[in-house]
Write a protein that holds these residues in place. Structure first.
Motif, short mmCIF file in Angstrom:
data_model
loop_
_atom_site.label_atom_id
_atom_site.label_comp_id
_atom_site.label_asym_id
_atom_site.label_seq_id
_atom_site.Cartn_x
_atom_site.Cartn_y
_atom_site.Cartn_z
N ARG A 119 8.87 7.42 -8.66
CA ARG A 119 9.30 6.17 -9.25
C ARG A 119 9.60 5.27 -8.06
O ARG A 119 10.39 5.61 -7.19
CB ARG A 119 10.56 6.42 -10.07
CG ARG A 119 11.11 5.20 -10.72
CD ARG A 119 12.49 5.49 -11.32
NE ARG A 119 13.28 4.30 -11.13
CZ ARG A 119 14.58 4.28 -10.93
NH1 ARG A 119 15.27 5.39 -10.89
NH2 ARG A 119 15.19 3.15 -10.77
N VAL A 120 8.91 4.13 -7.99
CA VAL A 120 9.01 3.28 -6.80
C VAL A 120 9.64 1.94 -7.14
O VAL A 120 9.23 1.28 -8.11
CB VAL A 120 7.61 3.04 -6.18
CG1 VAL A 120 7.71 2.15 -4.95
CG2 VAL A 120 6.95 4.37 -5.82
N THR A 121 10.65 1.54 -6.36
CA THR A 121 11.16 0.18 -6.44
C THR A 121 10.68 -0.54 -5.18
O THR A 121 10.99 -0.12 -4.08
CB THR A 121 12.70 0.16 -6.48
OG1 THR A 121 13.14 0.95 -7.58
CG2 THR A 121 13.22 -1.27 -6.65
N LEU A 122 9.90 -1.59 -5.40
CA LEU A 122 9.35 -2.37 -4.28
C LEU A 122 10.09 -3.69 -4.19
O LEU A 122 10.01 -4.51 -5.10
CB LEU A 122 7.85 -2.60 -4.51
CG LEU A 122 7.14 -3.55 -3.55
CD1 LEU A 122 7.15 -3.02 -2.12
CD2 LEU A 122 5.69 -3.77 -3.99
N VAL A 123 10.84 -3.87 -3.10
CA VAL A 123 11.54 -5.14 -2.89
C VAL A 123 10.70 -5.93 -1.91
O VAL A 123 10.56 -5.54 -0.75
CB VAL A 123 12.96 -4.90 -2.33
CG1 VAL A 123 13.68 -6.23 -2.13
CG2 VAL A 123 13.77 -3.99 -3.26
N ALA A 129 0.84 -1.20 0.00
CA ALA A 129 0.00 0.00 0.00
C ALA A 129 0.88 1.25 0.00
O ALA A 129 0.55 2.24 -0.67
CB ALA A 129 -0.93 -0.02 1.21
N ILE A 130 1.99 1.20 0.71
CA ILE A 130 2.89 2.36 0.74
C ILE A 130 3.49 2.58 -0.65
O ILE A 130 3.55 3.71 -1.15
CB ILE A 130 4.00 2.15 1.81
CG1 ILE A 130 3.39 2.21 3.21
CG2 ILE A 130 5.12 3.19 1.66
CD1 ILE A 130 4.32 1.73 4.31
N ALA A 131 3.91 1.51 -1.29
CA ALA A 131 4.47 1.62 -2.65
C ALA A 131 3.44 2.24 -3.59
O ALA A 131 3.75 3.14 -4.38
CB ALA A 131 4.90 0.25 -3.14
N ALA A 132 2.19 1.79 -3.50
CA ALA A 132 1.12 2.31 -4.36
C ALA A 132 0.87 3.79 -4.08
O ALA A 132 0.70 4.59 -5.01
CB ALA A 132 -0.16 1.51 -4.15
N ALA A 133 0.87 4.17 -2.80
CA ALA A 133 0.59 5.56 -2.43
C ALA A 133 1.71 6.49 -2.92
O ALA A 133 1.44 7.61 -3.37
CB ALA A 133 0.44 5.67 -0.91
#
Ligand code: C5P
Length: 393
Positions: free
Chosen positions: A226-230, A215-219
């Motif tokens: 630009r988000v990198t989600l590991v 949810a944090i990555a989406a927000a």
């Protein structure tokens, strides 16, 4: 949502090139204009005629045809975004080297627009150190990636190497144009549990669902970052328009985080296992009749939050989470000092937080403690993303 956007689509040599046609349809349905560049390899898999028919534009495949008008520069300037899909191992290698021997190579060097690459190749080719080094270099230079995904390959093998589906590509392309206070900022987010192997079939895990971190990555992406989600092994879906790295162990997570640097901010939400089994066995541990239960010796895992907090390429803002069952504020303050991060989001996990839909948190910074009321995890994420945007402004 891509209305009026001008996209150059570079189609390189991979069996997955047929999916480029579906991508073009999707992009055009959203109002984008697509001009295709077909590489010599790409032309072995799709024809110039089908691409021309689907794009409704002339397809470029020769560097020397329009050289009187410097065609490659015109095309590079025309583009609002350049999408390489599929991106073959060879194309990634050429991109990493900056080769300008064909039209695609020249456009990629000349463009000032964002570049998105969607790799597709055999899993062994993808996993090869040479390919991984090329991808790491391209990422550092700002090229964005989507996929490859895990699944069946044309050659009856399976593994990570499949081209992402057109819908996910559409999300990633829309994300290139996302507007908001975090536009131009790169944020790294860790999420989910880690799995620490005991033997080939057993592992140590925890109850983290990844829901809060995703949810944090989406927000953050919704605010233009630009988000990198590991992310560890989770079943929650990956948010749209976010670059996802899936990992299993804490050590994999650290490597993926370091590879994603530089970043403007890092939000470490993952429930990383503190320990791993010191000696993972190659074979399944056997139950011996009459023998005692085995004793597992544990080894300390790296602390990702602490490592990022004192990294040579430290993000400007580093945020940790503290899952506690008592003395929330004291533990959070202690963690802030010990880990060297800027903020701690502390949550009481004695109830139904892990895996649940809601969260009650405290935001602990050098300036003080803020208590946030109980709210859905998506709302915690939106508030936190807004605070990140303020801090990076
Ligand atoms: O030390 P503790 O696990 O309570 O700290 C929690 C915070 O540290 C979380 O932000 C978590 O993501 C991070 N962490 C980490 N690497 C570890 C352990 C925790 O990044 N090995």
């Amino acid at each position: 949502m891509l209305h009026g956007r001008k996209i150059v689509l570079i189609v390189s040599g991979s069996v997955a090139a047929f999916k480029a046609l579906m991508l073009v349809r999707l992009l055009r349905a959203e109002g984008a204009t697509v001009r295709a560049v077909l590489t010599a390899g790409g032309a072995r898999f799709v024809t110039k005629e089908s691409l021309a028919a689907i794009t409704g534009e002339a397809v470029q495949d020769d560097l020397w045809v329009a050289e009187a008008e410097v065609g490659h520069i015109r095309l590079a300037r025309w583009a609002d975004a350049v999408v390489v899909s599929p991106a073959s191992a060879s194309r990634l290698s050429q991109m990493a080297q900056g080769l300008a021997e064909d039209l695609a190579g020249c456009v990629l060097l000349a463009t000032r627009a964002p570049v998105l690459a969607a790799p597709a190749m055999n899993p062994a080719m993808w996993a090869h150190a040479a390919t991984q080094a090329n991808v790491a270099l391209l990422r550092q230079r700002g090229v964005r990636f989507i996929g490859p995904e895990d699944g069946a390959m044309a050659e009856s093998e399976s593994g990570v190497g499949r081209l992402s589906e057109p819908e996910a590509m559409g999300d990633a392309i829309r994300a290139l144009f996302a507007e908001g206070p975090l536009k131009g900022k790169h944020v790294l987010v860790t999420a989910g549990p880690t799995h620490e192997p005991i033997d080939p079939v057993r592992y140590i895990a925890n109850r983290s669902s990844g829901r809060q971190g995703h949810a944090i990555a989406a927000a953050l992406a919704a605010l233009g970052a630009r988000v990198t989600l590991v992310t560890g092994p989770v079943t929650v879906p990956a948010p749209a328009g976010v670059e996802v790295r899936r990992i299993e162990t804490a050590r994999d997570m650290l490597a993926a985080c370091e590879a994603a640097l530089p970043a403007d901010a890092a939000i470490c939400n993952a429930a990383v296992a503190d320990w791993r089994v010191a000696h993972e066995t190659d074979q399944k541990m056997k139950k011996q009749p009459g023998a005692d239960a085995p004793t597992l010796t544990m080894a300390l895992n790296p602390d990702i939050l602490a490592t990022l907090s004192k990294h040579a390429s430290r993000p400007r803002l580093v945020v940790g989470f503290a899952a506690e069952t008592e003395h929330l504020v004291e533990h959070a303050r202690d963690k802030l000092a010990r880990k060297g991060c800027d903020w701690i989001v502390a949550n009481d996990v004695s109830g139904d937080v892990m895996g649940g839909a809601e969260n009650t948190v405290l935001l602990v910074t050098a300036g003080g403690v803020e208590e946030w009321p109980r709210m859905p995890k998506e709302e915690v994420a939106a508030r936190l993303a807004a605070r990140v945007a303020e801090a990076l402004a």
